[in-house]
Write a protein that holds these residues in place. Structure first.
Motif, mmCIF file in Angstrom:
data_model
loop_
_atom_site.group_PDB
_atom_site.id
_atom_site.type_symbol
_atom_site.label_atom_id
_atom_site.label_comp_id
_atom_site.label_asym_id
_atom_site.label_seq_id
_atom_site.Cartn_x
_atom_site.Cartn_y
_atom_site.Cartn_z
ATOM 1 N N TYR A 144 0.924 -1.133 0.104
ATOM 2 C CA TYR A 144 -0.136 -0.046 0.213
ATOM 3 C C TYR A 144 0.783 1.301 0.040
ATOM 4 O O TYR A 144 0.383 2.298 -0.468
ATOM 5 C CB TYR A 144 -0.935 0.071 1.227
ATOM 6 C CG TYR A 144 -2.263 -0.742 1.052
ATOM 7 C CD1 TYR A 144 -3.311 -0.433 0.187
ATOM 8 C CD2 TYR A 144 -2.208 -2.148 1.545
ATOM 9 C CE1 TYR A 144 -4.291 -1.084 0.109
ATOM 10 C CE2 TYR A 144 -3.422 -2.700 1.195
ATOM 11 C CZ TYR A 144 -4.353 -2.305 0.277
ATOM 12 O OH TYR A 144 -5.506 -3.297 0.209
ATOM 13 N N THR A 145 1.958 1.092 0.274
ATOM 14 C CA THR A 145 2.996 2.396 0.517
ATOM 15 C C THR A 145 3.396 2.706 -0.768
ATOM 16 O O THR A 145 3.885 3.886 -1.093
ATOM 17 C CB THR A 145 3.970 1.935 1.694
ATOM 18 O OG1 THR A 145 4.663 0.951 1.164
ATOM 19 C CG2 THR A 145 3.681 2.011 2.861
ATOM 20 N N PRO A 148 1.008 5.907 -2.900
ATOM 21 C CA PRO A 148 1.172 7.387 -2.661
ATOM 22 C C PRO A 148 2.472 7.890 -3.584
ATOM 23 O O PRO A 148 2.483 8.987 -4.057
ATOM 24 C CB PRO A 148 1.192 7.671 -1.396
ATOM 25 C CG PRO A 148 0.511 6.553 -0.835
ATOM 26 C CD PRO A 148 0.615 5.440 -1.844
ATOM 27 N N TRP A 441 -11.827 0.456 3.809
ATOM 28 C CA TRP A 441 -10.899 0.915 2.868
ATOM 29 C C TRP A 441 -11.729 2.609 2.582
ATOM 30 O O TRP A 441 -12.894 2.558 2.385
ATOM 31 C CB TRP A 441 -10.876 0.352 1.647
ATOM 32 C CG TRP A 441 -10.141 0.960 0.232
ATOM 33 C CD1 TRP A 441 -10.758 1.221 -0.710
ATOM 34 C CD2 TRP A 441 -8.652 1.390 0.043
ATOM 35 N NE1 TRP A 441 -9.969 1.945 -1.575
ATOM 36 C CE2 TRP A 441 -8.624 1.971 -1.141
ATOM 37 C CE3 TRP A 441 -7.612 1.126 0.993
ATOM 38 C CZ2 TRP A 441 -7.252 2.179 -1.678
ATOM 39 C CZ3 TRP A 441 -6.366 1.567 0.357
ATOM 40 C CH2 TRP A 441 -6.341 2.082 -0.691
ATOM 41 N N LYS A 447 -7.114 5.140 1.429
ATOM 42 C CA LYS A 447 -6.204 4.928 2.740
ATOM 43 C C LYS A 447 -7.229 3.724 3.278
ATOM 44 O O LYS A 447 -8.286 3.493 3.108
ATOM 45 C CB LYS A 447 -6.043 5.816 3.721
ATOM 46 C CG LYS A 447 -5.219 7.036 3.072
ATOM 47 C CD LYS A 447 -5.155 8.137 4.104
ATOM 48 C CE LYS A 447 -4.245 9.114 3.881
ATOM 49 N NZ LYS A 447 -4.176 10.285 4.893
#
Length: 449
Positions: A144-145, A148, A441, A447
């Motif tokens: 997930y990082t 962004p 979510w 996020k």
């Protein structure tokens, strides 16, 4: 080559005639032809391939069909693929194990990234910072990082980045989007999607070359951020079977179904997810499921049900069914069909148990609340099917859209935000299984909630 695609830019607009079969109408989707404009010699786009495995080679074979583009370099961690790239695209192709050598070249405008998932973020970020536009295979992220950082890098560098879920460029999916928006099936309440396979290759058991070794394979470079383990040829060539490098069936196949659903509905993604599954058959050392089921809530008022089965002894299949209050819409192969069951003219049979006066009042209220779609004239066609032209390729259109954006600097059809929302939603399935719990979510903020 897809000659039809080379001559015209296909769009899901209009139909050319309709054939009625047993009360159904079959429509041939037509191309809005735009003559191919000659590409000036100084306007050619030169691109490189980073990751020349099965997907990378397939992508490149499609990409080079787009007029005005040329492959000039290939990077891969296996020498055999570099040699084969020269066989496929010419001995003058520059090849290297280190993609940094490609990014340093001034004559390369764009790159296709088809590496294992755990390299997507770093390769894309490095390419954009080097001034290259990027076509990145799905899933966009491994963690997930990753999302962004990729989105911010694209914004800061003003580079084009398109994610490789080709259904976003499909004329079939565009027609489905149009049909749903037109009210063809009423109010959407359920989407059911599947992607089942029954072959060993379909379960990622790709062939390991006989010369696989630490001399022919750049094992340390392949590992990258993954845990450091001794050379393992299966991990190298069948990497999707391990979560250290891939994202399982969720990242490989769920993400396609999410991309299509989000494109058709216009949704940013689900708000809650729950998943189950496990290793039911391919107990060969892999640590990701071969059967996975997922349920997802959407605030737009519908639910999404997904299924992938690598142990399907029947016919391999992929498809989506959109269920609404007035009908269903199904995507299967290169077609989309709409089926309708006429709304009952009368309420349930229990009306007969009331007095005649009460029956009359109930019937009047029912008809006011549920008016018939066509109270007069010809009855509504019960079944419509829209079919793409023979030889149609949404993969070609996806690359054509990407290279058009590279030239025009206009937004792509599937940018990093769309790609992150699709991949982020897909990986909720993995997270739910890991936690053995429902996960939440925020599809707008992208996020975990």
């Amino acid at each position: 080559m897809h000659e039809l695609n080379r001559r015209s830019f296909l769009k899901a607009a209009g139909t050319a005639g309709a054939q009625t079969l047993f009360g159904a109408k079959v429509h041939a989707l037509t191309a809005m032809s735009e003559p191919e404009k000659p590409v000036a010699a100084n306007d050619h786009i030169q691109f490189a391939l980073i990751g020349a495995g099965i997907q990378g080679q397939g992508d490149t074979k499609t990409a080079v069909q787009v007029p005005g583009v040329k492959l000039v370099a290939v990077a891969d961690c296996y020498d055999g693929r570099l040699e084969h790239s020269k066989e496929l695209w010419g001995s003058d192709i520059f090849t290297t194990r280190n993609y940094a050598e490609i990014l340093a070249r001034k004559d390369i405008d764009a790159v296709i990234i088809a590496t294992p998932d755990h390299w997507h973020k770093q390769a894309a970020v490095d390419a954009m910072k080097a001034g290259k536009d990027v076509y990145c295979e799905k899933p966009m992220i491994h963690l997930y990082t990753d999302g962004p950082e990729m989105i911010e890098t694209a914004r800061a560098t003003k580079r084009i980045i398109q994610i490789g879920s080709q259904r976003v460029s499909s004329m079939i999916y565009a027609k489905a989007k149009e049909l749903l928006a037109s009210g063809a099936i009423g109010q959407l309440n359920m989407v059911t999607a599947r992607w089942d396979r029954n072959s060993s290759m379909g379960a990622w058991n790709y062939t390991v070359p006989l010369d696989a070794s630490t001399e022919t394979c750049d094992w340390p470079r392949f590992l990258g951020t993954a845990p450091k383990i001794p050379f393992n040829a299966e991990h190298f060539f069948q990497w999707r079977k391990w979560k250290a490098y891939g994202s399982g069936v969720a990242g490989d196949l769920f993400v396609h179904l999410f991309s299509g659903t989000h494109f058709i509905t216009g949704s940013n993604g689900p708000t809650r997810a729950m998943a189950t599954g496990g290793l039911r058959f391919w107990k060969d050392g892999r640590d990701v499921p071969d059967v996975m089921l997922g349920l997802f809530d959407y605030r737009e008022g519908f639910n999404l049900s997904l299924r992938v089965n690598f142990v399907d002894g029947g016919e391999e299949s992929e498809g989506l069914i959109f269920t609404g209050s007035d009908g269903t819409m199904e995507i299967a192969g290169n077609s989309v069909s709409v089926g309708r069951v006429p709304r009952p003219k009368e309420p349930g049979y229990v009306i007969g148990t009331y007095t005649e006066a009460m029956q009359k009042r109930i019937l009047e209220e029912y008809r006011q609340k549920y008016p018939l779609d066509h109270p007069a004239g010809e009855p509504q066609v019960a079944y419509d099917k829209y079919v793409a032209p023979a030889g149609y390729s949404d993969s070609y259109d996806h690359f054509k859209n990407f290279f058009a954006a590279v030239r025009s600097r206009q937004p792509v059809v599937e940018d990093a935000v769309f790609g992150y929302r699709a991949a982020g939603a897909a990986l909720l399935g993995n997270l739910s299984m890991e936690r053995d719990a429902i996960v939440k979510w925020d599809p707008d903020a992208m996020k975990l909630a």
